[in-house]
Design an enzyme around this catalytic site. Structure first.
Site, PDB file in Angstrom:
ATOM      1  N   ASP A 144       5.141   2.064   0.636  1.00 46.00           N
ATOM      2  CA  ASP A 144       4.035   1.281   0.243  1.00 46.00           C
ATOM      3  C   ASP A 144       4.053   0.829  -1.327  1.00 46.00           C
ATOM      4  O   ASP A 144       5.117   1.084  -2.025  1.00 46.00           O
ATOM      5  CB  ASP A 144       2.743   2.338   0.415  1.00 46.00           C
ATOM      6  CG  ASP A 144       1.610   1.408   1.151  1.00 46.00           C
ATOM      7  OD1 ASP A 144       1.576   0.202   0.946  1.00 46.00           O
ATOM      8  OD2 ASP A 144       0.857   2.065   1.828  1.00 46.00           O
ATOM      9  N   GLU A 199       5.080  -4.154   1.471  1.00 42.82           N
ATOM     10  CA  GLU A 199       4.925  -4.703   0.093  1.00 42.82           C
ATOM     11  C   GLU A 199       3.879  -5.701   0.275  1.00 42.82           C
ATOM     12  O   GLU A 199       3.704  -6.495  -0.907  1.00 42.82           O
ATOM     13  CB  GLU A 199       6.288  -5.060  -0.339  1.00 42.82           C
ATOM     14  CG  GLU A 199       6.432  -5.611  -1.705  1.00 42.82           C
ATOM     15  CD  GLU A 199       6.437  -7.071  -1.821  1.00 42.82           C
ATOM     16  OE1 GLU A 199       5.838  -7.643  -1.070  1.00 42.82           O
ATOM     17  OE2 GLU A 199       6.576  -7.702  -3.048  1.00 42.82           O
ATOM     18  N   TRP A 200       3.534  -5.951   1.604  1.00 42.98           N
ATOM     19  CA  TRP A 200       2.192  -6.796   2.000  1.00 42.98           C
ATOM     20  C   TRP A 200       2.711  -8.246   1.643  1.00 42.98           C
ATOM     21  O   TRP A 200       1.632  -9.217   1.670  1.00 42.98           O
ATOM     22  CB  TRP A 200       0.974  -6.766   1.279  1.00 42.98           C
ATOM     23  CG  TRP A 200       0.591  -5.105   1.000  1.00 42.98           C
ATOM     24  CD1 TRP A 200       0.708  -3.939   1.913  1.00 42.98           C
ATOM     25  CD2 TRP A 200       0.318  -4.340  -0.327  1.00 42.98           C
ATOM     26  NE1 TRP A 200       0.164  -3.114   1.466  1.00 42.98           N
ATOM     27  CE2 TRP A 200       0.217  -3.071   0.117  1.00 42.98           C
ATOM     28  CE3 TRP A 200      -0.054  -4.637  -1.456  1.00 42.98           C
ATOM     29  CZ2 TRP A 200      -0.230  -2.065  -0.893  1.00 42.98           C
ATOM     30  CZ3 TRP A 200      -0.104  -3.854  -2.540  1.00 42.98           C
ATOM     31  CH2 TRP A 200      -0.461  -2.304  -2.165  1.00 42.98           C
ATOM     32  N   GLY A 201       3.733  -8.760   1.473  1.00 45.29           N
ATOM     33  CA  GLY A 201       4.157  -9.931   1.101  1.00 45.29           C
ATOM     34  C   GLY A 201       3.979 -10.583  -0.203  1.00 45.29           C
ATOM     35  O   GLY A 201       4.312 -11.747  -0.702  1.00 45.29           O
ATOM     36  N   ASP A 212      -3.280  -5.437   5.071  1.00 44.65           N
ATOM     37  CA  ASP A 212      -3.415  -4.588   6.295  1.00 44.65           C
ATOM     38  C   ASP A 212      -4.321  -5.165   7.464  1.00 44.65           C
ATOM     39  O   ASP A 212      -5.255  -6.206   7.265  1.00 44.65           O
ATOM     40  CB  ASP A 212      -4.490  -3.563   5.712  1.00 44.65           C
ATOM     41  CG  ASP A 212      -3.646  -2.560   5.076  1.00 44.65           C
ATOM     42  OD1 ASP A 212      -2.489  -3.017   4.310  1.00 44.65           O
ATOM     43  OD2 ASP A 212      -4.100  -1.502   4.310  1.00 44.65           O
TER      44      ASP A 212
HETATM   45  C1  GLA Z   1      -1.779   0.525   2.437  1.00 45.19           C
HETATM   46  C2  GLA Z   1      -0.786   0.189   3.535  1.00 45.19           C
HETATM   47  C3  GLA Z   1      -1.453   0.597   5.069  1.00 45.19           C
HETATM   48  C4  GLA Z   1      -1.560   2.226   4.734  1.00 45.19           C
HETATM   49  C5  GLA Z   1      -2.395   2.489   3.763  1.00 45.19           C
HETATM   50  C6  GLA Z   1      -2.271   4.133   3.432  1.00 45.19           C
HETATM   51  O1  GLA Z   1      -3.029  -0.009   2.441  1.00 45.19           O
HETATM   52  O2  GLA Z   1      -0.737  -1.220   3.793  1.00 45.19           O
HETATM   53  O3  GLA Z   1      -0.708   0.103   6.098  1.00 45.19           O
HETATM   54  O4  GLA Z   1      -0.196   2.840   4.909  1.00 45.19           O
HETATM   55  O5  GLA Z   1      -1.919   2.039   2.613  1.00 45.19           O
HETATM   56  O6  GLA Z   1      -2.976   4.490   2.346  1.00 45.19           O
END
Ligand code: GLA
Length: 369
Positions: free
Chosen positions: A126, A160-162, A183
């Protein structure tokens, strides 16, 4: 090759959040096998955030929560492996995880070795609590290197969410998949927002390295950790079909111990799984768009195409997939097979039409004859 096709499995986050423990993980493993999901390819059982003690041990190593995992991770991995499944875990590139458990920043090597010593097969990594000035790519490169030196083959899942365009460098740092977005939550709005914004990344996906638009919410019905109103079965079908066309990793997010028949039918659709797992490894992309009506295509091996007709609108609509938009000769004849109904629809020339309900999808395989 690891991840020669998009990884499939289950992850604890969407349903359980922090409410995880070894009993639950064992039951989920049993359900993945008992429901036949393992045999369909859902092989990775991944424990997400909140598995650790808040502090590292005096030796500097991460410690599994004594309350949630009293038997330790190695024994749990052994159980998961005994079921024919693979075992995944979670850490973070920052000093703390998103839920404020220890992260791997500056501890990449010992953590990778710890995961290897627990027989971990998959690491989701993450991006919370990263020290200022650190660049995502460098931190992921460090963990990638640590995993490669760990003595065990571990699939590396970048979360890394992009933020820093991981599609451009994810494969280069040893990543097998990388999140392209924030998310997902259990709502049509979230599915629509994420699912229809992925076309531009298609060229970065291929065998061994995949774009990851986040885990599935199919079958959650607004229960669990990412509840946000829930979806209808029609919307869950669209979500699953779209993720299959996008060659997305298929990580189940609902509770496999309690699935409705409809949820099972969606997640176990073998023809759609075959599209997702097609050996060519091409990610689908937009072929045409008219307002809220979108057609996506995914080239498959042996010259077929998977084609999705998606109605994002509020009313049912007559939709058309035109051969010219699919890259076929206008006068070519092609066989069309409905991958939800599991039915041959016949031979078509020039185009294929379907009535598609609001938020629904028609997904077909088009094979030139
Ligand atoms: C981030 C990630 C999620 C999950 C949470 C856990 O938000 O993007 O997919 O793993 O952390 O805290």
């Amino acid at each position: 090759m690891l991840a020669a096709t998009p990884p499939m499995g289950f992850n604890t986050w969407n349903t359980f959040g922090g409410e995880i423990n070894e009993q639950t993980i064992r039951e989920v493993a049993d359900a993945l096998v008992g429901e036949g999901l393992k045999d369909l390819g859902y092989e990775y059982l991944v424990i997400d955030d909140c598995w650790a003690e808040r502090e590292r041990g005096s030796d500097g190593l991460m410690v599994p929560s004594r309350e949630k995992f009293p038997g330790g991770m190695k024994a749990l991995a052994e159980y998961v492996h005994s079921k024919g499944l693979k075992f995944g875990m979670y850490s973070c590139a920052g000093t703390l995880t998103c839920a404020k458990y220890p992260g791997s920043y500056d501890n990449e090597e010992i953590d990778a070795k710890t995961f290897a010593s627990w027989d971990v097969d998959f690491l989701k990594y993450d991006f919370c609590n990263v020290p200022e000035g650190a660049h995502g790519r460098d931190l992921y490169a460090k963990m990638g290197e640590a995993l490669r030196s760990s003595g065990r083959e571990i699939l590396f899942s970048l979360c890394e969410w992009g933020t820093n365009k991981p599609w451009e460098w994810g494969a280069g740092v040893g990543g097998h998949m990388w999140r392209t977005t924030g998310d997902i939550s259990d709502s049509w709005k979230s599915i629509e927002h994420i699912g229809f914004s992925q076309s531009g990344h298609a060229k970065y996906a291929g065998p061994g390295h995949w774009n990851d638009p986040d885990m599935l919410v199919v079958g959650m019905y607004s229960k669990g950790n990412v509840a946000s109103g829930g979806c209808t079965d029609t919307e869950y079908r669209t979500h699953f079909g779209l993720w299959c066309l996008l060659a997305a990793p298929l990580m189940i997010g609902c509770d496999p111990r309690n699935m409705t028949d409809e949820t099972g039918a969606i997640l176990k659709n073998e023809e759609l799984i075959a599209v997702n797992q097609d050996a060519l490894g091409r990610q689908g992309f937009r072929a045409s768009r008219e307002g809220k009506l979108e057609v996506l295509k995914k080239p498959l091996e042996h010259g077929s195409l998977a084609v999705g007709l998606f109605n994002r609108g509020d009313e049912s609509a007559r939709m058309t997939a035109r051969w010219e938009d699919l890259g076929l000769e206008g006068d070519a004849a092609a066989k069309v097979r409905d991958l939800w109904a599991h039915e041959e629809l016949g031979e078509f020339k020039g185009s294929f039409e379907a009535e598609v309900e609001s938020h629904g999808s028609a997904i077909v395989r088009v094979t030139p004859v």
